[in-house]
Design a protein around this motif. Structure first.
Motif, PDB file in Angstrom:
ATOM      1  N   ARG A 215       0.818  -1.228   0.000  1.00  0.00           N
ATOM      2  CA  ARG A 215       0.000   0.000   0.000  1.00  0.00           C
ATOM      3  C   ARG A 215       0.850   1.276   0.000  1.00  0.00           C
ATOM      4  N   TYR A 216       2.008   1.231   0.660  1.00  0.00           N
ATOM      5  CA  TYR A 216       2.853   2.435   0.675  1.00  0.00           C
ATOM      6  C   TYR A 216       3.381   2.740  -0.732  1.00  0.00           C
ATOM      7  N   ALA A 217       3.730   1.693  -1.444  1.00  0.00           N
ATOM      8  CA  ALA A 217       4.259   1.879  -2.802  1.00  0.00           C
ATOM      9  C   ALA A 217       3.174   2.463  -3.716  1.00  0.00           C
ATOM     10  N   TRP A 218       1.948   1.917  -3.630  1.00  0.00           N
ATOM     11  CA  TRP A 218       0.864   2.438  -4.472  1.00  0.00           C
ATOM     12  C   TRP A 218       0.536   3.881  -4.122  1.00  0.00           C
ATOM     13  N   GLN A 219       0.505   4.180  -2.836  1.00  0.00           N
ATOM     14  CA  GLN A 219       0.191   5.548  -2.391  1.00  0.00           C
ATOM     15  C   GLN A 219       1.241   6.527  -2.941  1.00  0.00           C
ATOM     16  N   PHE A 220       2.497   6.130  -2.878  1.00  0.00           N
ATOM     17  CA  PHE A 220       3.585   6.968  -3.381  1.00  0.00           C
ATOM     18  C   PHE A 220       3.465   7.124  -4.898  1.00  0.00           C
ATOM     19  N   GLN A 221       3.187   6.025  -5.563  1.00  0.00           N
ATOM     20  CA  GLN A 221       3.116   6.039  -7.041  1.00  0.00           C
ATOM     21  C   GLN A 221       1.977   6.930  -7.546  1.00  0.00           C
ATOM     22  N   GLN A 222       0.878   6.961  -6.794  1.00  0.00           N
ATOM     23  CA  GLN A 222      -0.325   7.688  -7.228  1.00  0.00           C
ATOM     24  C   GLN A 222      -0.281   9.190  -6.940  1.00  0.00           C
ATOM     25  N   ALA A 223       0.595   9.617  -6.049  1.00  0.00           N
ATOM     26  CA  ALA A 223       0.599  11.029  -5.630  1.00  0.00           C
ATOM     27  C   ALA A 223       0.992  11.954  -6.781  1.00  0.00           C
ATOM     28  N   ASP A 224       0.371  13.150  -6.795  1.00  0.00           N
ATOM     29  CA  ASP A 224       0.738  14.154  -7.803  1.00  0.00           C
ATOM     30  C   ASP A 224       1.949  14.976  -7.368  1.00  0.00           C
ATOM     31  N   ARG A 225       2.135  15.062  -6.061  1.00  0.00           N
ATOM     32  CA  ARG A 225       3.275  15.795  -5.497  1.00  0.00           C
ATOM     33  C   ARG A 225       3.727  15.068  -4.234  1.00  0.00           C
TER      34      ARG A 225
ATOM     35  N   LEU B 198      13.217   6.601   7.617  1.00  0.00           N
ATOM     36  CA  LEU B 198      12.853   7.019   6.255  1.00  0.00           C
ATOM     37  C   LEU B 198      13.381   6.019   5.231  1.00  0.00           C
ATOM     38  N   LYS B 199      14.552   5.473   5.485  1.00  0.00           N
ATOM     39  CA  LYS B 199      15.104   4.466   4.559  1.00  0.00           C
ATOM     40  C   LYS B 199      14.238   3.212   4.574  1.00  0.00           C
ATOM     41  N   VAL B 200      13.763   2.834   5.746  1.00  0.00           N
ATOM     42  CA  VAL B 200      12.892   1.650   5.838  1.00  0.00           C
ATOM     43  C   VAL B 200      11.617   1.899   5.024  1.00  0.00           C
ATOM     44  N   TYR B 201      11.078   3.112   5.156  1.00  0.00           N
ATOM     45  CA  TYR B 201       9.882   3.453   4.370  1.00  0.00           C
ATOM     46  C   TYR B 201      10.195   3.353   2.869  1.00  0.00           C
ATOM     47  N   LEU B 202      11.308   3.925   2.452  1.00  0.00           N
ATOM     48  CA  LEU B 202      11.646   3.927   1.020  1.00  0.00           C
ATOM     49  C   LEU B 202      11.864   2.501   0.511  1.00  0.00           C
ATOM     50  N   GLU B 203      12.366   1.650   1.374  1.00  0.00           N
ATOM     51  CA  GLU B 203      12.542   0.241   1.010  1.00  0.00           C
ATOM     52  C   GLU B 203      11.177  -0.401   0.730  1.00  0.00           C
ATOM     53  N   ASN B 204      10.182   0.020   1.490  1.00  0.00           N
ATOM     54  CA  ASN B 204       8.822  -0.497   1.282  1.00  0.00           C
ATOM     55  C   ASN B 204       8.163   0.090   0.038  1.00  0.00           C
ATOM     56  N   VAL B 205       8.617   1.278  -0.341  1.00  0.00           N
ATOM     57  CA  VAL B 205       8.017   1.977  -1.483  1.00  0.00           C
ATOM     58  C   VAL B 205       8.617   1.503  -2.817  1.00  0.00           C
ATOM     59  N   SER B 206       9.844   1.064  -2.748  1.00  0.00           N
ATOM     60  CA  SER B 206      10.581   0.715  -3.955  1.00  0.00           C
ATOM     61  C   SER B 206      10.207  -0.702  -4.398  1.00  0.00           C
ATOM     62  N   VAL B 207       9.213  -0.794  -5.275  1.00  0.00           N
ATOM     63  CA  VAL B 207       8.687  -2.109  -5.665  1.00  0.00           C
ATOM     64  C   VAL B 207       8.586  -2.202  -7.189  1.00  0.00           C
ATOM     65  N   ASP B 208       9.246  -3.199  -7.722  1.00  0.00           N
ATOM     66  CA  ASP B 208       9.216  -3.456  -9.168  1.00  0.00           C
ATOM     67  C   ASP B 208       7.765  -3.701  -9.611  1.00  0.00           C
ATOM     68  N   GLY B 209       7.316  -2.945 -10.578  1.00  0.00           N
ATOM     69  CA  GLY B 209       5.935  -3.097 -11.053  1.00  0.00           C
ATOM     70  C   GLY B 209       5.000  -2.057 -10.467  1.00  0.00           C
ATOM     71  N   ILE B 210       5.475  -1.310  -9.461  1.00  0.00           N
ATOM     72  CA  ILE B 210       4.636  -0.258  -8.873  1.00  0.00           C
ATOM     73  C   ILE B 210       5.314   1.110  -9.040  1.00  0.00           C
ATOM     74  N   THR B 211       6.435   1.305  -8.382  1.00  0.00           N
ATOM     75  CA  THR B 211       7.097   2.614  -8.471  1.00  0.00           C
ATOM     76  C   THR B 211       8.179   2.656  -9.554  1.00  0.00           C
ATOM     77  N   PHE B 212       8.575   1.495 -10.029  1.00  0.00           N
ATOM     78  CA  PHE B 212       9.498   1.442 -11.176  1.00  0.00           C
ATOM     79  C   PHE B 212       9.239   0.159 -11.955  1.00  0.00           C
ATOM     80  N   GLY B 213       9.730   0.156 -13.168  1.00  0.00           N
ATOM     81  CA  GLY B 213       9.567  -1.028 -13.998  1.00  0.00           C
ATOM     82  C   GLY B 213      10.915  -1.450 -14.561  1.00  0.00           C
ATOM     83  N   CYS B 214      10.897  -2.564 -15.239  1.00  0.00           N
ATOM     84  CA  CYS B 214      12.141  -3.132 -15.736  1.00  0.00           C
ATOM     85  C   CYS B 214      11.952  -3.539 -17.189  1.00  0.00           C
ATOM     86  N   ALA B 215      12.782  -3.000 -18.079  1.00  0.00           N
ATOM     87  CA  ALA B 215      12.712  -3.373 -19.488  1.00  0.00           C
ATOM     88  C   ALA B 215      14.097  -3.834 -19.940  1.00  0.00           C
TER      89      ALA B 215
END
Ligand SMILES: Cc1cc2nc3c(=O)[nH]c(=O)nc-3n(C[C@H](O)[C@H](O)[C@H](O)COP(=O)(O)O)c2cc1C
Length: 196
Positions: free
Chosen positions: A73-83, A99-116
């Protein structure tokens, strides 16, 4: 209405000088009236580090592409924010581990970043991220400063175009009155919030 995610890592809460900057920033946005602000207070969240079973669960969910699991949920919330607005003090040349622990939870392949094949690419909606911080010493343009520089790199990783740092430096040095230093940051905040 722009959706603003305010990530509060002002660990000393009401005693925090960083919080004073955040209060000004959010007050300005509220005055403008065109923002829906979500306050995520990291001190009130039960954030887990990626160890043992918590790490393993993440790997299994990612393998099954179960990105709707509540732990993301933290990753989706971060991804959806306008600011994005982050407030955190300068600790041990960076920012608090919380804050690093939070960012670790936010950094999710397929949500906040993708891989090509060409590499990783950011998928966050936000066009701007602001980092509000206060520091005991003066670390402006210093290679020893690792918090703001890390967040700037993370912005690029997540696909957020603009990174803005507002830092009150030298608050504990005794060279200048802390109120005057903070006032300069407040002035900078007033400029940034004009067009945020
Ligand atoms: C655990 C801890 C670590 C700190 N590490 C540093 C540091 O590495 N360099 C520095 O200049 N100040 C350091 N400070 C001082 C803070 O950056 C400074 O007092 C800041 O304004 C605190 O923010 P706050 O009032 O929002 O809590 C540290 C303070 C604490 C409590």
């Amino acid at each position: 209405m722009k959706k603003v995610l305010y990530i509060d890592c002002c660990i000393r809460r009401e005693n925090s000088r960083t919080k004073k900057l955040a209060d000004r920033f959010l007050h300005n946005l509220e005055q403008k009236g065109d923002y829906e602000i979500t306050h995520l207070c990291l001190m009130d969240e039960n954030l887990g580090c990626l160890t043992e079973g918590f790490f393993q669960q993440r790997q299994e969910l990612l393998e099954k592409n179960e990105l709707d699991h509540p732990r993301f949920r933290y990753a989706w919330q971060f991804q959806q924010a306008d600011r994005i607005v982050i407030a955190a003090p300068f600790w041990d040349l960076a920012f608090p581990a919380l804050l690093k622990v939070y960012l670790e939870n936010v950094s999710v392949d397929g949500i906040t970043f993708g891989c090509a094949e060409s590499g990783l690419y950011g998928t966050c909606k936000s066009e701007k991220m602001v980092f509000l911080t206060t520091r005991g010493g003066n670390y402006k343009n210093s290679p020893l400063e690792m918090g703001s520089r890390y967040l700037e790199a993370l912005c690029e990783f997540f696909g957020i175009d603009e990174y803005i740092e507002i830092a009150a430096d030298g608050l504990d040095e005794g060279k200048e009155c802390p109120e005057e230093i903070l006032q300069r940051s407040m002035d900078a905040i007033d400029v940034v919030t004009e067009n945020f």
